[in-house]
Design a protein around this motif. Structure first.
Motif, PDB file in Angstrom:
ATOM      1  N   GLY A   1     -12.700 -15.443  -0.758  1.00  0.00           N
ATOM      2  CA  GLY A   1     -13.692 -13.873  -0.882  1.00  0.00           C
ATOM      3  C   GLY A   1     -13.187 -13.244   0.409  1.00  0.00           C
ATOM      4  N   THR A   2     -11.662 -13.131   0.683  1.00  0.00           N
ATOM      5  CA  THR A   2     -11.194 -11.773   1.353  1.00  0.00           C
ATOM      6  C   THR A   2      -9.454 -10.986   1.000  1.00  0.00           C
ATOM      7  OG1 THR A   2     -10.141 -10.852   3.842  1.00  0.00           O
ATOM      8  CG2 THR A   2     -10.004 -13.011   3.342  1.00  0.00           C
ATOM      9  N   SER A   3      -9.518 -10.038   0.711  1.00  0.00           N
ATOM     10  CA  SER A   3      -7.534  -9.797   0.516  1.00  0.00           C
ATOM     11  C   SER A   3      -7.240  -9.409   1.607  1.00  0.00           C
ATOM     12  CB  SER A   3      -8.653  -8.318  -0.109  1.00  0.00           C
ATOM     13  OG  SER A   3      -8.510  -7.532   0.721  1.00  0.00           O
ATOM     14  N   GLU A   4      -7.953  -9.166   3.261  1.00  0.00           N
ATOM     15  CA  GLU A   4      -7.119  -9.583   4.501  1.00  0.00           C
ATOM     16  C   GLU A   4      -5.803  -8.553   4.194  1.00  0.00           C
ATOM     17  OE1 GLU A   4      -5.103 -12.277   8.068  1.00  0.00           O
ATOM     18  OE2 GLU A   4      -5.595 -12.888   5.936  1.00  0.00           O
ATOM     19  N   ALA A   5      -6.658  -7.216   5.059  1.00  0.00           N
ATOM     20  CA  ALA A   5      -4.805  -6.480   4.963  1.00  0.00           C
ATOM     21  C   ALA A   5      -4.120  -6.278   5.622  1.00  0.00           C
ATOM     22  CB  ALA A   5      -6.020  -4.798   5.629  1.00  0.00           C
ATOM     23  N   ALA A   6      -3.269  -6.090   5.352  1.00  0.00           N
ATOM     24  CA  ALA A   6      -1.373  -6.560   5.949  1.00  0.00           C
ATOM     25  C   ALA A   6      -1.379  -6.006   7.588  1.00  0.00           C
ATOM     26  CB  ALA A   6      -0.959  -6.110   4.908  1.00  0.00           C
ATOM     27  N   ALA A   7      -0.875  -6.225   8.151  1.00  0.00           N
ATOM     28  CA  ALA A   7      -0.380  -6.329   9.716  1.00  0.00           C
ATOM     29  C   ALA A   7       0.426  -4.364   9.292  1.00  0.00           C
ATOM     30  CB  ALA A   7       1.032  -6.959  10.635  1.00  0.00           C
ATOM     31  N   GLU A   8       0.783  -3.743   8.395  1.00  0.00           N
ATOM     32  CA  GLU A   8       1.727  -3.099   8.347  1.00  0.00           C
ATOM     33  C   GLU A   8       0.462  -1.734   8.213  1.00  0.00           C
ATOM     34  OE1 GLU A   8       4.679  -6.166   7.151  1.00  0.00           O
ATOM     35  OE2 GLU A   8       2.978  -5.694   6.858  1.00  0.00           O
ATOM     36  N   LEU A   9      -0.556  -1.977   7.201  1.00  0.00           N
ATOM     37  CA  LEU A   9      -1.942  -1.424   6.528  1.00  0.00           C
ATOM     38  C   LEU A   9      -2.486  -1.075   8.035  1.00  0.00           C
ATOM     39  CD1 LEU A   9      -3.727   0.571   4.930  1.00  0.00           C
ATOM     40  CD2 LEU A   9      -4.584  -1.618   3.842  1.00  0.00           C
ATOM     41  N   MET A  10      -2.578  -1.767   8.888  1.00  0.00           N
ATOM     42  CA  MET A  10      -4.031  -2.014   9.743  1.00  0.00           C
ATOM     43  C   MET A  10      -3.518  -0.709  10.825  1.00  0.00           C
ATOM     44  SD  MET A  10      -6.476  -3.550   9.374  1.00  0.00           S
ATOM     45  CE  MET A  10      -7.360  -3.936  10.928  1.00  0.00           C
ATOM     46  N   ALA A  11      -2.045  -1.660  10.944  1.00  0.00           N
ATOM     47  CA  ALA A  11      -0.832  -0.263  12.487  1.00  0.00           C
ATOM     48  C   ALA A  11      -1.409   1.846  11.136  1.00  0.00           C
ATOM     49  CB  ALA A  11       0.222  -0.824  12.249  1.00  0.00           C
ATOM     50  N   ARG A  12      -0.709   1.611  10.478  1.00  0.00           N
ATOM     51  CA  ARG A  12      -0.713   2.754   9.715  1.00  0.00           C
ATOM     52  C   ARG A  12      -2.206   3.081   9.911  1.00  0.00           C
ATOM     53  NH1 ARG A  12       0.034   3.829   3.298  1.00  0.00           N
ATOM     54  NH2 ARG A  12      -0.762   6.160   2.953  1.00  0.00           N
ATOM     55  N   VAL A  13      -3.492   2.385   9.483  1.00  0.00           N
ATOM     56  CA  VAL A  13      -4.845   3.119  10.256  1.00  0.00           C
ATOM     57  C   VAL A  13      -5.075   3.472  11.475  1.00  0.00           C
ATOM     58  CG1 VAL A  13      -7.236   2.734   9.915  1.00  0.00           C
ATOM     59  CG2 VAL A  13      -5.326   1.977   7.928  1.00  0.00           C
ATOM     60  N   ARG A  14      -4.802   2.545  12.763  1.00  0.00           N
ATOM     61  CA  ARG A  14      -4.647   2.717  13.559  1.00  0.00           C
ATOM     62  C   ARG A  14      -4.081   3.885  14.206  1.00  0.00           C
ATOM     63  NH1 ARG A  14      -2.607  -1.922  17.012  1.00  0.00           N
ATOM     64  NH2 ARG A  14      -2.625  -0.659  18.624  1.00  0.00           N
ATOM     65  N   THR A  15      -3.593   3.974  14.295  1.00  0.00           N
ATOM     66  CA  THR A  15      -2.427   5.746  14.526  1.00  0.00           C
ATOM     67  C   THR A  15      -3.076   7.005  13.703  1.00  0.00           C
ATOM     68  OG1 THR A  15      -0.468   4.686  13.703  1.00  0.00           O
ATOM     69  CG2 THR A  15      -0.430   6.245  14.232  1.00  0.00           C
ATOM     70  N   ILE A  16      -3.210   6.824  12.921  1.00  0.00           N
ATOM     71  CA  ILE A  16      -3.960   7.772  12.288  1.00  0.00           C
ATOM     72  C   ILE A  16      -5.801   8.202  13.055  1.00  0.00           C
ATOM     73  CG2 ILE A  16      -5.509   8.717  10.440  1.00  0.00           C
ATOM     74  CD1 ILE A  16      -3.986   6.491   8.604  1.00  0.00           C
ATOM     75  N   PHE A  17      -6.364   7.797  13.244  1.00  0.00           N
ATOM     76  CA  PHE A  17      -7.883   7.985  14.310  1.00  0.00           C
ATOM     77  C   PHE A  17      -6.793   7.490  15.768  1.00  0.00           C
ATOM     78  CE2 PHE A  17      -9.836   4.371  11.177  1.00  0.00           C
ATOM     79  CZ  PHE A  17     -10.198   5.136  10.311  1.00  0.00           C
ATOM     80  N   ASP A  18      -6.548   7.533  16.058  1.00  0.00           N
ATOM     81  CA  ASP A  18      -6.098   7.179  17.469  1.00  0.00           C
ATOM     82  C   ASP A  18      -5.265   8.834  17.276  1.00  0.00           C
ATOM     83  OD1 ASP A  18      -6.201   4.884  18.536  1.00  0.00           O
ATOM     84  OD2 ASP A  18      -3.530   4.053  18.106  1.00  0.00           O
ATOM     85  N   ARG A  19      -4.380   9.087  16.559  1.00  0.00           N
ATOM     86  CA  ARG A  19      -3.825  10.778  16.831  1.00  0.00           C
ATOM     87  C   ARG A  19      -4.689  11.824  16.889  1.00  0.00           C
ATOM     88  NH1 ARG A  19       0.013  10.014  12.381  1.00  0.00           N
ATOM     89  NH2 ARG A  19      -1.260  10.835  11.020  1.00  0.00           N
TER      90      ARG A  19
END
Length: 459
Positions: free
Chosen positions: A374-392
């Motif tokens: 029951g999960t879609s599990e986010a891909a590594a590339e997407l996790m990296a993209r979101v992390r970068t937005i928050f860190d910036r």
């Protein structure tokens, strides 16, 4: 490199937020929570706030340009807000998706009955609740009744218990002196769904030989106040919700206690971040707030409804863009809560991976249960993209999951967005006592959710 440089460690983020900004934002949220105890109430509140922020109701065929701010209500139980960006919809949208419903006690279609000179409502609980938490607390009655008479329909709003002067309702419980058998049962068996009956009155109606005089007196009261007859319960959406308001928790006031944090502590920052977005964003930004998540996201107001596709299809068609092309280039933060590690119950949690209070906005790579069902599990590339937005943007964030692998689990609306070919990751606020009538969140985490959504819209 040192361990401090190489290791990841969740730390309280008090030093990364202005205390006054956190406090002010929390006060606005508490006011919203008190006025939004059902999804209908939440939608009305969202519309009022959106219009104050310059949003206008969208209709099919309306001409739009970058910077326009629009909203559309779905059957009074869901709302979609959007700010049109500079880029074509062919390049995708920045989407946040949350739900407005919360566990509660619903009133049945023919609820009113009399027993032993008392009147009660039969109920059907909504969502995943611990039934033993709902007796012996004050309850409000909220919702609408569509009164049908002489071929005409009149919709009446019902709110009993919100005003301090109003009467409250209650589900009664056994006294401990007579509850020895009850207290020996499993917690799942101590209270049955059929036993969650709501006490609504005891004074009999005047008149001789009246059948069920207490039920009649209650029905007369409802008829005088709302013009309804018993058959009108069939065309009603009525629910009982806790009759207490949100409040500060802790001697240092770092927490908020209240009903419905799941998922209004995510829907509120997702929506207010969009409402407070300044200027014209690069990409079109959309905030989708739906109903029915707590019971599977089915139905015309749930995430599995085609309403969102129709709304986005209208926008795409006006630009001459394929909806599928828009979706495949979009990215979504599925804004839902996660459990917060509770040191009172450490055995069900996984200390390294579960969310922590005061450590910021929580990113959840996958939900589901046991073998990631029951999960879609986010891909590594997407996790990296979101992390970068928050860190910036200096957003305090953390990783989270939903307890130990074989302990249980749960899901969100993420998989239904991902099934539309939209890159989706869960992100939300950690909650203590989730699904209880009185849940607890950190003010700091709430504020960082707002900061995180704001950064995501601007990215």
């Amino acid at each position: 490199m040192t361990s401090e440089q190489l290791f990841y460690d969740k730390k309280p983020a008090f030093d990364r937020a202005d205390p006054e900004a956190v406090r002010t934002y929390a006060e606005g949220y508490k006011a919203f929570l008190d006025r939004s105890k059902t999804e209908r109430d939440a939608v009305k509140e969202m519309v009022a706030r959106a219009e104050q922020a310059g949003f206008v109701s969208y209709h099919r065929g309306q001409q739009l340009k970058p910077g326009d701010r629009i909203y559309q209500v779905n059957r009074a139980k869901g709302i979609t807000l959007a700010v049109i960006g500079e880029k074509s919809l062919a390049e995708g949208v920045h989407l946040t998706a949350a739900h407005l419903d919360a566990p509660r006690i619903d009133i049945r279609t023919l609820p009113l009955y009399e027993a032993e000179n008392m009147a009660f409502f039969k109920t059907h609980y909504y969502g995943g609740i611990k039934k033993y938490q709902w007796p012996a607390i004050p309850l409000e009655l909220r919702g609408v009744v569509c009164v049908c008479e002489n071929g005409e329909i009149r919709k009446v709003e019902v709110s009993i218990g919100a005003d301090p002067a109003d009467p409250k309702l209650v589900i009664t419980d056994l006294l401990p002196h007579l509850a020895s058998e009850q207290m020996q049962k499993k917690m799942t068996e101590g209270f049955k769904g059929e036993g969650l009956n709501i006490l609504v009155g005891s004074r009999p109606a005047e008149g001789k030989d009246e059948k069920e005089p207490v039920k009649l007196a209650v029905m007369r009261w409802l008829n005088e106040k709302y013009g309804m007859k018993e058959v009108d319960f069939l065309s009603a959406d009525l629910s009982c919700v806790p009759a207490f308001n949100a409040c500060d928790i802790g001697l240092d006031r770092t927490f908020i206690g209240g009903y419905g944090h799941d998922d209004r502590c995510c829907s509120y920052p997702a929506a207010t971040a969009l409402m407070e977005l300044e200027g014209t964003p690069s990409s079109t930004c959309v905030c989708l707030l739906v109903d029915k998540e707590e019971i599977g996201s089915d139905g015309v107001t749930g995430m599995q409804s085609r309403h969102f596709d129709t709304f986005m299809g209208d926008l795409c068609r006006a630009e001459g863009v394929l909806l599928d092309e828009c979706f495949e280039n979009s990215v979504c933060l599925s804004a839902d809560v996660c459990n917060a590690f509770d040191p009172n119950y450490p055995d069900v949690s996984e200390k390294r991976n579960d969310g922590r209070v005061n450590c910021g906005f929580a990113l959840v790579k996958y939900t589901g249960s046991r073998g990631k069902s029951g999960t879609s599990e986010a891909a590594a590339e997407l996790m990296a993209r979101v992390r970068t937005i928050f860190d910036r943007e200096g957003v305090a964030w953390q990783t989270a999951q939903l307890g130990r692998v074989d302990q249980g689990g749960g899901g969100t609306v993420a998989m239904f967005l991902a099934n539309r070919n939209i890159d989706t990751v869960d992100a939300g606020v950690p909650v203590l006592s989730m699904h209880a009538p009185f849940e607890v969140i950190s003010k700091l985490d709430l504020y960082m959710a707002f900061r995180g959504f704001s950064a995501f819209y601007r990215a």
